[in-house]
Scaffold this active site. Structure first.
Site, mmCIF file in Angstrom:
data_model
loop_
_atom_site.group_PDB
_atom_site.id
_atom_site.type_symbol
_atom_site.label_atom_id
_atom_site.label_comp_id
_atom_site.label_asym_id
_atom_site.label_seq_id
_atom_site.Cartn_x
_atom_site.Cartn_y
_atom_site.Cartn_z
ATOM 1 N N GLY A 81 27.042 35.217 39.897
ATOM 2 C CA GLY A 81 26.595 36.429 39.206
ATOM 3 C C GLY A 81 26.651 37.631 40.129
ATOM 4 O O GLY A 81 26.455 37.518 41.336
ATOM 5 N N ARG A 89 33.522 46.003 41.687
ATOM 6 C CA ARG A 89 33.753 46.665 42.970
ATOM 7 C C ARG A 89 34.122 45.642 44.031
ATOM 8 O O ARG A 89 33.989 45.887 45.229
ATOM 9 C CB ARG A 89 32.499 47.439 43.385
ATOM 10 N N SER A 116 31.975 31.090 32.504
ATOM 11 C CA SER A 116 31.296 31.756 31.381
ATOM 12 C C SER A 116 32.317 32.452 30.489
ATOM 13 O O SER A 116 32.101 32.626 29.299
ATOM 14 C CB SER A 116 30.283 32.775 31.894
ATOM 15 N N TYR A 121 38.503 33.228 36.472
ATOM 16 C CA TYR A 121 38.792 32.505 37.708
ATOM 17 C C TYR A 121 40.258 32.210 38.002
ATOM 18 O O TYR A 121 40.584 31.772 39.101
ATOM 19 C CB TYR A 121 37.970 31.200 37.744
ATOM 20 N N PHE A 415 27.474 22.478 34.915
ATOM 21 C CA PHE A 415 26.686 22.632 36.142
ATOM 22 C C PHE A 415 26.725 24.085 36.581
ATOM 23 O O PHE A 415 27.487 24.872 36.050
ATOM 24 C CB PHE A 415 27.207 21.712 37.260
#
Ligand SMILES: CC(C)(COP(=O)(O)OP(=O)(O)OC[C@H]1O[C@@H](n2cnc3c(N)ncnc32)[C@H](O)[C@@H]1OP(=O)(O)O)[C@@H](O)C(=O)NCCC(=O)NCCS
Length: 415
Positions: A81, A89, A116, A121, A415
């Site tokens: 997060g 940034r 999420s 990714y 997880f």
């Protein structure tokens, strides 16, 4: 912004929770935070600080995960997060880059995560390695095909989940090695499976469980909740929300499915994440009643291409040279030679192989190898999409066939 990165400690815990609460836009109830903390290895966490302010977080769980051929250590990336005031940034980029270096230094060749959002990714070299299936079956249309397995020795036992943990563990540990993507569960992980607060229940009542067994002991279990309701005409319209279902053999699985589909006062069974090859998709006589969609489940990153590919087994003998593109982990960006037969695999930089001058048979981004690593995604499909390039005719098919594996990969537990 001047960013510094360091592992977090217990004393950073409330700041860590604040960052994740703000990033995800929802409060983390104290009991959830406790479960999270119990599963946290602080020395494997990473915080990004703008001066004294914690602005980005992530952590790694030390997993043992089944891959084609057996279990290996895998870094389970979690709790990512960035404070909304600091988004876009480069905070995540800094965290991911450092985390991959740390994983490599620690000797973990493979990282895994649940995302999420599916767009995040890929840029860091993760590939979509497993999909999960979401489905919703109307129980009155859920007859099985003729020949569905029935074992008269099996019986059902309704149990209390909180008192039956050892039985679930016994079953799970027996199936763990059978499917790539499943990972061994610590007591903390089991606590997060069995947690049963009002928030977990989501209006669907307490966690319920049924075990199938014979004289030799347990052969499977299902965990689920029931949301009772009646429609305006007074007809029962309840819903079974399936959480987990594991069986040691086809008859045990079929009986568990029959049980959840046949509960009285229930008109549908819903489930948020099942393997794409779930036996139910073959047991249902009318597969159109599955109302299924799939979504990305586990993402895999080869932290160290050579060690990762040598650690798994292959479905067919293979000898290919491939060029890997990897802007995030430059140690992977080179030409590799993979040689494997049914019992062993070797993957080394081509200059260290017996044919040091051999040209690349194909070129691919590291994320394509991550996607194919657990055996579920075909490199030939990625080639068809234009994401893998072939220099020697047939080379992609050879590698794709060798990397494919049965059954479909699936982790089954976020997880
Ligand atoms: C997702 C998140 C961690 C990204 O952090 P960030 O610090 O803003 O990411 P970065 O600035 O390093 O972004 C790197 C690149 O990824 C892109 N990117 C990051 N998050 C993205 C998203 N959610 N959707 C689309 N693109 C995204 C950025 O635009 C940037 O692209 P560029 O290099 O082309 O400019 C952050 O937005 C967040 O905390 N989101 C909410 C919580 C969450 O979803 N966490 C992930 C849990 S798996």
């Amino acid at each position: 912004m001047s960013l510094t990165l360091r592992p977090m400690t217990e004393s950073d815990w409330s700041d860590w929770i604040t960052v994740d609460e703000e990033a995800f836009g929802s409060p983390i109830p104290p009991y959830r935070a406790e479960l999270f903390r119990a599963n946290t290895e602080f020395e494997r966490s990473l915080g990004a600080y703008d001066g004294d302010l914690l602005v980005g977080v992530t952590a790694v769980c030390s997993f043992t995960m089944t891959v084609p051929g057996g279990p290996i250590p895998v870094g389970g990336v979690t709790a990512v997060g960035v404070l909304p005031s600091h988004r876009r940034r480069g905070v995540l980029t800094a965290l991911m880059t450092r985390q991959l270096t740390d994983l490599r230094e620690r000797g973990e060749a493979v990282a895994a995560l649940y995302a999420s959002e599916a767009v995040i990714y890929g840029r860091f070299g993760y590939g979509r390695a497993a999909d999960g299936m979401v489905f919703d079956v109307p129980t009155h249309r859920a007859a099985f095909v003729p020949g569905a397995p029935v074992d008269p020795a099996l019986r059902l036992r309704i149990v209390k989940p909180a008192e039956t943990g050892e039985t679930f563990e016994k079953v799970f540990d027996a199936v763990l090695g059978s499917r790539p993507g499943l990972y061994a569960r610590t007591p903390g992980r089991w606590n997060s499976v069995l947690t049963d607060t009002e928030a977990d229940q989501g209006g669907a009542g307490p966690l319920r469980a049924v075990v199938v067994e014979d004289d030799g002991g347990p052969r499977g279990y299902a965990l689920f909740r029931i949301k009772p309701s009646w429609n305006d005409a007074g007809v029962p319209d309840g819903e079974v929300r399936l959480k987990e279902l594991f069986g040691l053999d086809p008859a045990a699985c079929a009986l568990l499915w029959r049980h959840v589909l046949d509960r009285d006062l229930v008109s549908r069974v819903t489930t948020g994440n099942r393997p794409v090859d779930d036996p139910l998709t073959y047991l249902l006589a009318d597969v159109r009643q599955l109302h299924a969609r799939w979504m990305d489940e586990l993402w895999i990153r080869l932290v160290d291409v050579g060690r990762a590919l040598a650690a798994r087994r292959y479905s067919a003998p293979v000898d290919v040279v491939f060029e890997v593109e990897d802007a995030v982990c430059p140690w992977n960006a080179r030409r590799w030679r993979l040689t494997a037969d049914s019992s062993a695999a070797r993957c080394v930089p081509v200059e260290e192989s017996e044919e040091p001058g051999r040209a690349a048979d194909l070129t691919l981004p590291v994320g394509a190898l991550g996607a194919a690593y657990l055996g579920g995604q075909r490199l030939t499909s990625l080639q068809e999409a234009g994401l893998v390039r072939e220099a020697r005719a047939g080379a992609v098919r050879e590698l794709s066939t060798a990397m494919s594996w049965e059954p479909a990969p699936w982790a089954g537990l976020i997880f």
